[in-house]
Design an enzyme around this catalytic site. Structure first.
Site, PDB file in Angstrom:
ATOM      1  N   PHE A 577       0.803  -1.221   0.000  1.00  0.00           N
ATOM      2  CA  PHE A 577       0.000   0.000   0.000  1.00  0.00           C
ATOM      3  C   PHE A 577       0.841   1.279   0.000  1.00  0.00           C
ATOM      4  CE2 PHE A 577      -2.042  -3.421   2.339  1.00  0.00           C
ATOM      5  CZ  PHE A 577      -3.252  -3.542   1.673  1.00  0.00           C
ATOM      6  N   HIS A 578       2.163   1.151   0.039  1.00  0.00           N
ATOM      7  CA  HIS A 578       3.012   2.320   0.267  1.00  0.00           C
ATOM      8  C   HIS A 578       4.105   2.464  -0.783  1.00  0.00           C
ATOM      9  CE1 HIS A 578       1.983   1.306   4.739  1.00  0.00           C
ATOM     10  NE2 HIS A 578       1.010   1.990   4.167  1.00  0.00           N
ATOM     11  N   PRO A 579       3.764   2.710  -2.042  1.00  0.00           N
ATOM     12  CA  PRO A 579       4.820   2.891  -3.047  1.00  0.00           C
ATOM     13  C   PRO A 579       5.577   4.197  -2.826  1.00  0.00           C
ATOM     14  CG  PRO A 579       2.680   3.415  -3.994  1.00  0.00           C
ATOM     15  CD  PRO A 579       2.419   2.852  -2.630  1.00  0.00           C
TER      16      PRO A 579
END
Length: 642
Positions: A577-579
């Site tokens: 969820f955290h690019p």
């Protein structure tokens, strides 16, 4: 205009594959007890939801779904009649645990699509007595928010040229923050957003509607690799902040020191005032343990029984509890996402927002930007003339735009160094214990015992439509687990990885993501999965679901098996969820894309202010740090206007 279900189905799949999908859904989800069957005359329509999602999915995902349908039909799991339904269900369960990663991935793609479309049904939710909702705590006052944005004022004037001092591309955590700082500094700002505007008055509680209106690629963005990793991203005014869980951690001190010492970002260790201001404006507070719900209580009990460091999660939701609607938009808009916090403040200071515009090009003349060119709908043209351009489309959108133009990439580092903080869903069943995670806070409790390994565990209850596909099995076995979803607790295992991926662009200008999980990081994730299961068991769970190929549900005492053997990355079933990191900051123009002030090393007055500038993985949810960095970059622009 959203396509009608029949139209979407025809575009996504031919009729023969629709019939295979229907037969597969019947085998996977045959109903039982109070649960209705999928696709029977009086059952739940699954095919409609699946085809609507596939109509908006990336072409490669749609092709994978079609390949999966051909494969399951060939194996007898997607055809009506013989073999009997129970045998077809056993075939699906066997394919789900195939030794072949390709087979598993294809099967799990179909299973995920069918489960979302099935469990979203009001009949299914009623049968499992699930009621995801959002409520204020008993002593909480109604949240004080800026006035809602005016939807009509966001329409871009098609065919016209608008002018401003600064155009900001993207309206998520970075873009909204930049827009507010610059507008309050007196600059004329336009924010351009590809998605549309939605708020608590218009969010759909139907997950398929939410995925098609609030998410990029209908929520089916993924990194290709071993294993493939789902990467859901927001595409709406407010960006991913509209559909995230609202967790607001500061970056660990050792990470910020590394940015200062190794990447040459002098202000990286001086963000305390920015963090404090953001926490105040976004009403960030730690979850109240008394109101966090049973999912948090069980995580806390297990961690304390094992003597592990743990505590409540800080969130930008004020005094809200029962927040089970985060993935489809906060039902109260009490989560201070950008469309109800920073963007209204920016508009109050004079900024303009233009929604529904896909930016195609940054116009560069004589070595500096002069604006952007965008598209409205299928063919409408929209142009902004500006002296400064700030890219804030996120760690996927920003490199997608730069690479499609071959812009600001003399270093060759645009799109590289993709970090995603891979995560694993570890659920556990507490038989005869009512957990009812939808009655508590969605992301509530943390276990930070292993931060030195890059691991952080978070009690994150997944609403049934988004979590049912993680339950193992098919047919009667899967139905029994769905029926008892109220006995489920969930811990997410997240890793601040050393692995990297890359963003490239296809011929149509859209991003294609690749990611290589290393053996070392796979071993760390398996360590984290085993620890999450152990926490569940210490709290009284009867079985846990490790998401590692070849492993049946674990019983107490079996969790150590997850760590044994060769930690092959392809055996893991992951999401992220955290690019971040794809246009990273740094002082060396040969090793970075922008300087510590966010400005391109090659194109003056072209800035980046989003997750793509973060040089390394954080080891925490990044929203607050993205905003703190964006404030720094924006102040530099405001203090040195061109």
């Amino acid at each position: 205009m959203r396509p009608r279900p029949g139209d979407a189905g025809r575009r996504a799949l031919p009729d023969t594959e629709v019939e295979t999908l229907r037969a597969f859904a019947r085998s996977l989800l045959p109903g039982g007890g109070t649960l209705p069957a999928a696709e029977d005359e009086e059952g739940v329509a699954v095919v409609d939801g699946v085809t609507r999602l596939l109509a908006l999915a990336p072409a490669r995902t749609r092709a994978a779904a079609r390949l999966a349908l051909r494969f399951v039909r060939m194996r007898g799991a997607g055809a009506r009649g013989s073999p009997p339904a129970s045998r077809r269900a056993r075939t699906i369960a066997r394919l789900e645990n195939s030794r072949s990663m390709a087979v598993r991935s294809l099967l799990l793609l179909l299973k995920g699509l069918c489960c979302v479309s099935y469990v979203r049904s009001p009949r299914v939710l009623a049968a499992i007595r699930a009621a995801p909702r959002c409520e204020l705590g008993p002593d909480a006052e109604a949240p004080e928010l800026p006035p809602h944005l005016d939807r009509a004022a966001m329409h871009a004037p098609e065919g016209e040229v608008e002018s401003c001092d600064v155009v900001v591309v993207g309206s998520g955590a970075g873009g909204a923050t930049v827009a507010r700082v610059l507008a309050e500094a007196g600059l004329d700002v336009i924010v351009v957003e590809e998605g549309d505007y939605h708020d608590a008055l218009t969010y759909s509680r139907d997950p398929v509607d939410a995925l098609t209106t609030l998410y990029r690629d209908a929520g089916l963005t993924a990194c290709e690799g071993r294993p493939p990793i789902a990467l859901p991203l927001g595409r709406c005014v407010g960006g991913t902040t509209v559909i995230n869980s609202g967790t607001c951690f500061r970056a660990p001190d050792d990470v910020l020191r590394k940015w200062r010492d190794e990447h040459g970002i002098p202000w990286a260790t001086d963000l305390d005032e920015d963090y404090e201001a953001l926490e105040r404006d976004l009403a960030v507070r730690a979850v109240d343990p008394r109101l966090a719900g049973a999912n948090a209580e069980l995580c806390r009990a297990g961690a304390e029984a094992l003597g592990l460091s743990n505590g409540p999660i800080p969130r930008n939701t004020g005094g809200v509890v029962c927040c089970g609607t985060c993935p489809t938009g906060c039902a109260l808009d009490a989560k201070r996402a950008m469309h109800v916090s920073e963007l209204p403040r920016a508009v109050a200071a004079g900024a303009r927002i233009r929604a529904g515009v896909r930016v195609l090009k940054v116009v560069v003349q004589r070595g500096r930007p002069s604006g952007i060119v965008g598209r409205i709908g299928a063919a409408g043209r929209y142009v902004v003339a500006a002296r400064t351009v700030v890219l804030a489309g996120g760690a996927i959108g920003t490199p997608e735009l730069l690479l499609s133009q071959g812009l600001a990439n003399g270093s060759g580092h645009v799109g590289r160094h993709l970090r995603i903080q891979p995560a694993c869903w570890v659920g556990a069943r507490f038989r005869d214990r009512s957990v009812r995670g939808w009655d508590g806070v969605m992301q509530s409790w943390r276990v930070d015992e292993w931060l030195d390994r890059g691991l952080f565990l978070e009690a994150t209850f997944t609403p049934p439509p988004f979590g049912a596909h993680w339950l193992p099995g098919a047919g009667e076995e899967l139905m029994e687990r769905i029926a008892n979803y109220g006995e489920l607790a969930v811990i997410g295992v997240h890793l601040a990885e050393s692995s990297e991926g890359r963003v490239r662009v296809r011929r149509d200008g859209r991003a294609r993501l690749a990611y290589r999980l290393t053996m070392d990081d796979a071993a760390k994730l398996r360590f984290g999965i085993a620890r999450a299961a152990r926490i569940h068991f210490a709290a009284g769970a009867s079985e846990a679901y490790p998401q590692v190929a070849g492993f049946a549900p674990l019983r107490p005492g079996q969790e150590g098996r997850v760590e044994t053997g060769r930690a092959r990355p392809a055996t893991l079933r992951l999401e992220a969820f955290h690019p971040m990191g794809t246009a990273r900051m740094g002082t060396d123009p040969r090793q970075s894309v922008v300087g510590p002030n966010g400005e391109s090393h090659e194109v003056s007055c072209l800035y980046v202010a989003d997750a793509s500038v973060l040089p390394t993985a954080l080891g925490a949810n990044p929203m607050l740090t993205i905003m703190a960095c964006a404030r720094r970059i924006a102040r530099g622009i405001a203090n040195d206007p061109v």
